[in-house]
Design an enzyme around this catalytic site. Structure first.
Site, PDB file in Angstrom:
ATOM      1  N   VAL A  44     -27.671 -85.388 -34.689  1.00  0.00           N
ATOM      2  CA  VAL A  44     -28.053 -84.421 -35.722  1.00  0.00           C
ATOM      3  C   VAL A  44     -29.500 -84.650 -36.146  1.00  0.00           C
ATOM      4  O   VAL A  44     -30.285 -83.706 -36.314  1.00  0.00           O
ATOM      5  CB  VAL A  44     -27.101 -84.496 -36.932  1.00  0.00           C
ATOM      6  CG1 VAL A  44     -27.553 -83.528 -38.022  1.00  0.00           C
ATOM      7  CG2 VAL A  44     -25.667 -84.191 -36.512  1.00  0.00           C
ATOM      8  N   CYS A  45     -29.875 -85.910 -36.304  1.00  0.00           N
ATOM      9  CA  CYS A  45     -31.242 -86.244 -36.712  1.00  0.00           C
ATOM     10  C   CYS A  45     -32.263 -85.754 -35.678  1.00  0.00           C
ATOM     11  O   CYS A  45     -33.354 -85.294 -36.029  1.00  0.00           O
ATOM     12  CB  CYS A  45     -31.382 -87.752 -36.900  1.00  0.00           C
ATOM     13  SG  CYS A  45     -30.294 -88.439 -38.168  1.00  0.00           S
TER      14      CYS A  45
END
EC number: 1.11.1.26
Length: 210
Positions: A44-45
């Site tokens: 996600v990052c």
């Protein structure tokens, strides 16, 4: 007690992927999108860091400097940036804070023990050119941020500051704005010669131009 809207964003000196910075000196005269992520080399990052880089021109035209943070080292950040650039088809050029000792994350209360004792959640601070916190948002580790909303709220804050107006639900650039109830009818007629629509004495809509 946590940081609140209207507070001065705490200053700090820290190593980043762009070298050591003093936050207030680095940010001076600009808006800042200061955001934390849990860890490098995570999915996600990677998408969020890439999306921030992809929107570089959008941030720049609003006078906004992005600043990322996680509790990783500069070396880890620099290695991961290569992955971000490759997988997200972009070039990360903004600095990422290396907060391995969690000093800044704790200062900004980005670590929520219910999520993790060591990694930051997805905190957002929109900070104005006077170093004042104007908006905060917090996302869980598993949910990426909505960058359309981040840009929208920056537009709203800047429009409100420029014209002395408030912004209704779901407002976007070009939409009607609200004349604050604190502005008398007489003053409203002077300040907004383009005219306005009064729905209720406390609810008056008008249009403004950038």
């Amino acid at each position: 007690m946590g940081l609140r809207i209207g507070d001065i964003a705490p200053n700090f000196d820290i190593e980043t992927t762009a070298g050591k910075i003093n936050f207030h000196d680095w940010a001076k005269g600009s808006w800042v999108f200061f955001f934390s992520h849990p860890a490098d080399y995570t999915p996600v990052c990677t998408t969020e860091m890439g999306r921030t880089a992809q929107l570089a021109e959008e941030f720049a035209k609003r006078g906004v400097k992005p600043l990322g943070l996680s509790t990783d080292t500069v070396e880890e950040h620099n290695g991961w940036i290569n992955d971000v650039n490759e997988t997200q088809n972009t070039q990360v050029k903004f600095p990422i804070v290396a907060d391995a000792d969690k000093k800044v994350a704790e200062l900004y209360e980005m670590i929520h023990p219910g999520e993790s004792e060591t990694a930051a959640v997805r905190s957002v601070f929109i900070i104005d050119p006077n170093h004042k916190i104007r908006l905060t948002m917090t996302y869980p580790m598993s949910v990426g941020r909505n960058f359309t909303e981040i840009l929208r709220v920056i537009d709203a804050l800047q429009t409100g500051d420029k014209h002395g107006v408030a912004l209704p639900a779901d407002w976007e650039l070009g939409g009607d704005v609200i004349i604050p109830p604190s502005v008398s009818m007489e003053d409203a007629e002077k300040k907004f010669p383009q005219g306005f629509k009064t729905v209720k004495p406390y609810l008056r809509f008008t249009q403004v131009k950038d």
